[in-house]
Write a protein that holds these residues in place. Structure first.
Motif, short mmCIF file in Angstrom:
data_model
loop_
_atom_site.label_atom_id
_atom_site.label_comp_id
_atom_site.label_asym_id
_atom_site.label_seq_id
_atom_site.Cartn_x
_atom_site.Cartn_y
_atom_site.Cartn_z
N HIS A 190 0.83 -1.20 0.00
CA HIS A 190 0.00 0.00 0.00
C HIS A 190 0.87 1.25 0.00
O HIS A 190 0.53 2.24 -0.65
CB HIS A 190 -0.94 -0.01 1.22
N ARG A 191 1.98 1.20 0.70
CA ARG A 191 2.87 2.35 0.71
C ARG A 191 3.46 2.59 -0.68
O ARG A 191 3.56 3.74 -1.14
CB ARG A 191 4.00 2.13 1.72
N ASP A 192 3.86 1.53 -1.37
CA ASP A 192 4.39 1.66 -2.72
C ASP A 192 3.38 2.37 -3.63
O ASP A 192 3.72 3.31 -4.36
CB ASP A 192 4.71 0.29 -3.33
N PHE A 193 2.16 1.87 -3.60
CA PHE A 193 1.11 2.44 -4.44
C PHE A 193 0.87 3.90 -4.07
O PHE A 193 0.77 4.77 -4.95
CB PHE A 193 -0.17 1.63 -4.26
N ASN A 194 0.83 4.18 -2.79
CA ASN A 194 0.60 5.55 -2.34
C ASN A 194 1.72 6.49 -2.75
O ASN A 194 1.48 7.67 -3.04
CB ASN A 194 0.43 5.58 -0.82
N ASP A 195 2.96 6.00 -2.76
CA ASP A 195 4.08 6.85 -3.18
C ASP A 195 3.87 7.36 -4.60
O ASP A 195 4.17 8.52 -4.91
CB ASP A 195 5.40 6.08 -3.08
N ILE A 196 3.37 6.49 -5.48
CA ILE A 196 3.13 6.88 -6.87
C ILE A 196 1.93 7.82 -6.97
O ILE A 196 2.00 8.86 -7.64
CB ILE A 196 2.91 5.63 -7.74
#
Length: 410
Positions: free
Chosen positions: A345-351
């Protein structure tokens, strides 16, 4: 054995040991090197094997050995001269006998910052091509006309520029351009390897900008090149066209996330904008759907690892709508789907944050929500429910939990 013992051993049979490569370059950059590579001159391979019987050979075209030095298996290569005899990175004839000097070996290297050696017997610096000065001046410069003989050096020069934030000299840009015809015939694995390394730098955009400057971006990464000139609504994208936006996003994501897969997904999130019809500009309706088609074409040309492809497709498909959902059912579905992409979820949120400049509450709390939503499962459903009824109950309960969660926040 200790490094000093290794140097003395080679010296005792008439040879010399030089420290070469990144360890020397990083020494003059004032940073700690990750490994140490060595080059030996003045001896035969037979003499080397006689005094170092436990060294094991890994080089095929010319001798490269792994030797335990200071508790680490380091690469020790024989100095060599090379002569181009055919196309491709295998098209070289190598000479590595005892007459080859360290200067001969450095002459075949790509850029001057990689063509410096240190004589470990007397700590003398061997820098015939001005590499130390280029490090001081932050320049990427070719060593010689032989740069063009391995076309992937064009990608390496662009990657070095991104890695060290050095400027590529005009003569090197010209040589990179001359690599184009043969570079197009290189195995895609070699190109992907440089892409992977470039995405691991602090400013990946520099890699693509350098390739564009050399006239190679359209040849090697046409999907990115076709975004140049694709205008966007200025009220949302004051930075310029779709290419500029993409370069900004991949750099912004690189600042907060080290995973090259995440950075690749950021790089391709707007890939479909490159195929937007001119009549539609500055709008890009449907670029998410077109982006999947463009990525599939990229994959046909240069096989992309499956995990990279899965993550990238998910981001292309969802990046436009993910921060705009209002219906709780869609929010629940998105939060549960994200891990299936291989992204956290953090990866997706970073983008999404880099692309939109903010996150809605449901993405800010997505990781916490995901764990709690999974606790709502069929074991707790009322008796008598069967088949689809169980799934419908689970979904309804998850939506109810989501609404209660945000009611408590407010």
């Amino acid at each position: 054995m200790r490094e000093g013992e290794f140097v003395d051993l080679i010296n005792s049979i008439g040879g010399k040991v030089y420290l070469v490569g990144g360890a020397v370059r990083d020494k003059f950059r004032g940073v700690t090197a990750h490994d140490r590579d060595y080059c030996v001159v003045g001896i035969t391979e037979e003499d080397f094997k006689r005094v170092l019987p436990n060294a094991f050979k890994i080089g095929k075209a010319f001798p490269v050995y792994k030797v335990d030095i200071d508790g680490i298996f380091c690469e020790v290569a024989f100095a060599r001269r090379e002569r181009k005899i055919s196309k491709g990175y295998r098209g070289f004839d190598a000479v590595y006998d005892h007459t080859v000097t360290i200067e001969d070996d450095l002459y075949r290297r790509d850029t001057t910052i990689n063509a410096i050696a240190v004589d470990l017997f007397d700590d003398k610096i061997i820098d015939p091509y001005g590499g130390v000065e280029d490090i001081i001046n932050k320049k990427i410069r070719l060593v010689s006309k032989h740069f063009v003989e391995d076309p992937v050096r064009a990608l390496r020069a662009a990657r070095q520029s991104a890695q060290f934030q050095f400027t590529i000299t005009d003569d090197t840009i010209l040589a990179m351009h001359q690599c184009g015809e043969e570079l197009a015939q290189e195995p895609s694995e070699r190109v992907f390897n440089e892409l992977n390394l470039a995405l691991q730098t602090d400013n990946p955009s520099s890699f693509f900008r350098s390739l564009d400057r050399a006239g190679l971006l359209e040849l090697i990464f046409p999907e990115l090149h076709q975004m140049i000139g694709k205008t966007q609504p200025t009220e949302f994208h004051p930075e310029g066209d779709a290419f500029e936006h993409t370069m900004n996003i991949v750099d912004d994501v690189a600042k907060v996330n080290t995973n090259p897969i995440v950075r690749f997904a950021a790089l391709v999130h707007d890939l479909g904008k490159g195929t937007t019809p001119q009549s539609m500009l500055p709008h890009h309706y449907g670029h998410d759907v077109r982006g999947l088609e463009v990525l599939n074409e990229w994959n046909r040309r240069m096989t992309i690892p499956r995990d990279w492809l899965k993550a990238a497709k998910f981001v292309i498909k969802h990046h436009m709508h993910a921060p705009l959902y209002k219906k709780p059912g869609k929010i629940v579905d998105l939060i549960l789907k994200i891990p299936s992409s291989g992204l956290s979820h953090r990866d997706f949120n970073d983008i999404i944050f880099a692309d939109h400049g903010s996150l809605p509450n449901y993405l800010t709390h997505a990781e916490e929500l995901y764990k709690k939503l999974l606790k709502v499962n069929g074991r707790d459903c009322p008796e008598g429910l069967k088949g689809e009824q169980i799934g419908q109950w689970i979904r309804a309960e998850r939506i109810k939990f989501l609404l209660d969660f945000f009611a408590c926040l407010n």
